[in-house]
Design a protein around this motif. Structure first.
Motif, PDB file in Angstrom:
ATOM      1  N   LEU A  11      91.770 -25.076 113.064  1.00 38.19           N
ATOM      2  CA  LEU A  11      92.061 -25.483 111.692  1.00 38.19           C
ATOM      3  C   LEU A  11      90.911 -26.348 111.198  1.00 38.19           C
ATOM      4  O   LEU A  11      90.541 -27.338 111.835  1.00 38.19           O
ATOM      5  CB  LEU A  11      93.376 -26.266 111.630  1.00 38.19           C
ATOM      6  N   GLY A  12      90.349 -25.984 110.061  1.00 39.33           N
ATOM      7  CA  GLY A  12      89.156 -26.670 109.577  1.00 39.33           C
ATOM      8  C   GLY A  12      87.890 -26.046 110.135  1.00 39.33           C
ATOM      9  O   GLY A  12      86.839 -26.695 110.194  1.00 39.33           O
ATOM     10  N   GLY A  13      87.976 -24.791 110.514  1.00 43.90           N
ATOM     11  CA  GLY A  13      86.851 -24.120 111.154  1.00 43.90           C
ATOM     12  C   GLY A  13      85.718 -23.752 110.241  1.00 43.90           C
ATOM     13  O   GLY A  13      84.657 -23.338 110.711  1.00 43.90           O
ATOM     14  N   THR A  14      85.895 -23.909 108.931  1.00 46.76           N
ATOM     15  CA  THR A  14      84.806 -23.597 108.001  1.00 46.76           C
ATOM     16  C   THR A  14      84.012 -24.836 107.620  1.00 46.76           C
ATOM     17  O   THR A  14      83.027 -24.737 106.885  1.00 46.76           O
ATOM     18  CB  THR A  14      85.364 -22.928 106.725  1.00 46.76           C
ATOM     19  N   ARG A  37      92.144 -21.212 103.848  1.00 51.53           N
ATOM     20  CA  ARG A  37      92.938 -20.854 102.681  1.00 51.53           C
ATOM     21  C   ARG A  37      92.458 -19.536 102.083  1.00 51.53           C
ATOM     22  O   ARG A  37      93.239 -18.802 101.477  1.00 51.53           O
ATOM     23  CB  ARG A  37      92.868 -21.962 101.630  1.00 51.53           C
ATOM     24  N   GLN A  38      91.158 -19.255 102.222  1.00 52.91           N
ATOM     25  CA  GLN A  38      90.577 -18.013 101.724  1.00 52.91           C
ATOM     26  C   GLN A  38      89.978 -17.256 102.903  1.00 52.91           C
ATOM     27  O   GLN A  38      88.785 -17.349 103.189  1.00 52.91           O
ATOM     28  CB  GLN A  38      89.496 -18.312 100.668  1.00 52.91           C
ATOM     29  N   GLY A  47      84.068 -12.337 118.499  1.00 54.89           N
ATOM     30  CA  GLY A  47      84.950 -13.211 119.245  1.00 54.89           C
ATOM     31  C   GLY A  47      85.806 -14.096 118.372  1.00 54.89           C
ATOM     32  O   GLY A  47      86.714 -14.765 118.864  1.00 54.89           O
ATOM     33  N   ALA A  48      85.517 -14.101 117.068  1.00 55.27           N
ATOM     34  CA  ALA A  48      86.287 -14.911 116.124  1.00 55.27           C
ATOM     35  C   ALA A  48      86.943 -14.008 115.092  1.00 55.27           C
ATOM     36  O   ALA A  48      86.406 -12.965 114.713  1.00 55.27           O
ATOM     37  CB  ALA A  48      85.387 -15.932 115.431  1.00 55.27           C
ATOM     38  N   ALA A  49      88.109 -14.410 114.647  1.00 54.19           N
ATOM     39  CA  ALA A  49      88.836 -13.684 113.605  1.00 54.19           C
ATOM     40  C   ALA A  49      89.408 -14.701 112.626  1.00 54.19           C
ATOM     41  O   ALA A  49      89.620 -15.866 112.970  1.00 54.19           O
ATOM     42  CB  ALA A  49      89.959 -12.845 114.220  1.00 54.19           C
ATOM     43  N   ALA A  50      89.651 -14.265 111.415  1.00 54.51           N
ATOM     44  CA  ALA A  50      90.140 -15.162 110.366  1.00 54.51           C
ATOM     45  C   ALA A  50      91.629 -14.956 110.130  1.00 54.51           C
ATOM     46  O   ALA A  50      92.141 -13.829 110.195  1.00 54.51           O
ATOM     47  CB  ALA A  50      89.372 -14.926 109.064  1.00 54.51           C
ATOM     48  N   VAL A  51      92.329 -16.057 109.879  1.00 51.20           N
ATOM     49  CA  VAL A  51      93.728 -16.004 109.459  1.00 51.20           C
ATOM     50  C   VAL A  51      93.886 -16.919 108.250  1.00 51.20           C
ATOM     51  O   VAL A  51      93.172 -17.912 108.107  1.00 51.20           O
ATOM     52  CB  VAL A  51      94.691 -16.450 110.591  1.00 51.20           C
TER      53      VAL A  51
END
Length: 260
Positions: A11-14, A37-38, A47-51
């Protein structure tokens, strides 16, 4: 804790620290879900995915349930999202106070409420919360932010003790000043004027990952900030006096920030 092949919800990965954490977790062989949020169109490495997740939303619990329905193998959650505003309390909008309470304090509590019983039932799991030195030392211009971070520190301490007879690991990590886009120019100039050391997001992320792999319960970063945390807890008047001497400088940058 082992990171390789385990999936973490970040959470807060951006943000600055979050992006550095994502890079280091992936380098350790972890798999990362980056909450935003977007989430659509978010470019992420292999190895990373967005939710999609809105930490300030009233239906945060339902959003977390949707994520775990789709990703039941989540091993741990790293909460490094946060909001702050450098301003005198009298100049802080109520909306800014509410948003800091929602993101910095309410959302970690709801995240833990959702995941702790699931991790306990699974026999393993980790909850990592990124706080701040300002969660131990009250600083002028950050009254609302300090309140939320003091609350986060107390919450994680109580949670760790509440889960002491379970396999769930709880880590509280407290960086000192960090060079991220969240800091306005007035804060950057204030840190320079006061001679405050400022860490890079990469250094903070490295410390957090090391604390995770070493199964630490608390991680306070920076020297002499770690010493000030101890002094403030046992001899707060000494810190009061030091801050009083700095107050004219702090007020000058508070005023410049308000007028910019």
């Amino acid at each position: 804790m082992q990171l390789r092949e385990r999936r973490f919800l970040l959470l807060g990965g951006t943000g600055g620290i979050g992006q550095a954490l994502m890079t280091m977790l992936l380098a350790e062989g972890a798999r990362v879900l980056v909450a935003s949020r977007q989430s659509e169109g978010l470019r992420l490495p292999a190895g990373a995915a967005a939710v999609q997740l809105d930490l300030a939303a009233g239906d945060l619990g339902e959003q977390l349930q949707a994520i775990t329905d789709n990703w039941p193998e989540i091993y741990g959650v790293i909460h490094c999202a946060g909001q702050n505003q450098f301003s005198a309390l009298s100049q802080t909008p109520v909306s800014a106070i509410d948003s800091q309470l929602a993101v910095n304090l309410r959302s970690p509590m709801l995240v833990a409420r959702h995941f702790a019983p699931r991790f306990s039932a699974a026999g393993e799991g980790a909850l990592v919360f990124v706080g701040s030195t300002f969660g131990s030392i009250g600083f002028p211009g950050y009254t609302a932010y300090c309140a939320t971070k003091f609350g986060l520190r107390g919450f994680t301490e109580a949670l760790r003790r509440e889960l002491a007879d379970t396999p769930v690991k709880v880590l509280y990590a407290a960086p000192r000043a960090t060079a991220t886009a969240m800091n306005p120019e007035a804060v950057n100039r204030l840190n320079q004027a006061l001679g405050n050391s400022v860490d890079s997001p990469e250094r903070v992320a490295r410390n957090i990952v090391q604390a995770m792999t070493r199964d630490q319960r608390r991680c306070f970063m920076g020297w002499p900030e770690r010493l000030f945390v101890v002094i403030n807890s046992v001899l707060p008047r000494l810190v009061d006096r030091a801050m009083f001497k700095q107050l004219p400088v702090i007020r000058r940058f508070l005023q410049s920030g308000a007028s910019s």
